[in-house]
Design a protein around this motif. Sequence first.
Motif, PDB file in Angstrom:
ATOM      1  N   ALA A  13       0.927  -1.184  -0.013  1.00  0.00           N
ATOM      2  CA  ALA A  13       0.087   0.100   0.010  1.00  0.00           C
ATOM      3  C   ALA A  13       0.765   1.355   0.160  1.00  0.00           C
ATOM      4  N   GLN A  14       1.981   1.245   0.818  1.00  0.00           N
ATOM      5  CA  GLN A  14       2.936   2.321   0.908  1.00  0.00           C
ATOM      6  C   GLN A  14       3.403   2.595  -0.577  1.00  0.00           C
ATOM      7  N   LEU A  17       0.847   3.972  -2.756  1.00  0.00           N
ATOM      8  CA  LEU A  17       0.503   5.529  -2.376  1.00  0.00           C
ATOM      9  C   LEU A  17       1.667   6.350  -2.896  1.00  0.00           C
ATOM     10  N   ARG A  20       1.516   7.580  -6.389  1.00  0.00           N
ATOM     11  CA  ARG A  20       0.578   8.541  -6.392  1.00  0.00           C
ATOM     12  C   ARG A  20       0.916   9.895  -5.819  1.00  0.00           C
ATOM     13  N   ILE A  22       1.907  10.229  -2.578  1.00  0.00           N
ATOM     14  CA  ILE A  22       1.203  10.485  -1.206  1.00  0.00           C
ATOM     15  C   ILE A  22       2.153   9.819  -0.080  1.00  0.00           C
ATOM     16  N   ALA A  24       3.640   7.902   2.925  1.00  0.00           N
ATOM     17  CA  ALA A  24       3.041   7.034   4.084  1.00  0.00           C
ATOM     18  C   ALA A  24       4.463   6.251   4.823  1.00  0.00           C
TER      19      ALA A  24
END
Length: 54
Positions: A13-14, A17, A20, A22, A24
């Motif tokens: 998930a990191q 993200l 994109r 983002i 994290a």
Amino acid sequence: MGSGSEVQYCLEAQRLLAERGIGARVVSVPCMEWFDDQDQAYRDSVLLPEVSAA
């Protein structure tokens, strides 16, 4: 924050993200109870209070 086999999903998930733009952090906590037993200063150094999920 993961405490076992889900850490691999947190890392994925990191990565997604980051693609994109983002930022994290992933925190591996092998034992949630031990983490909860730590003093507030330590917990704040790991889970920065100025960073929110929103």
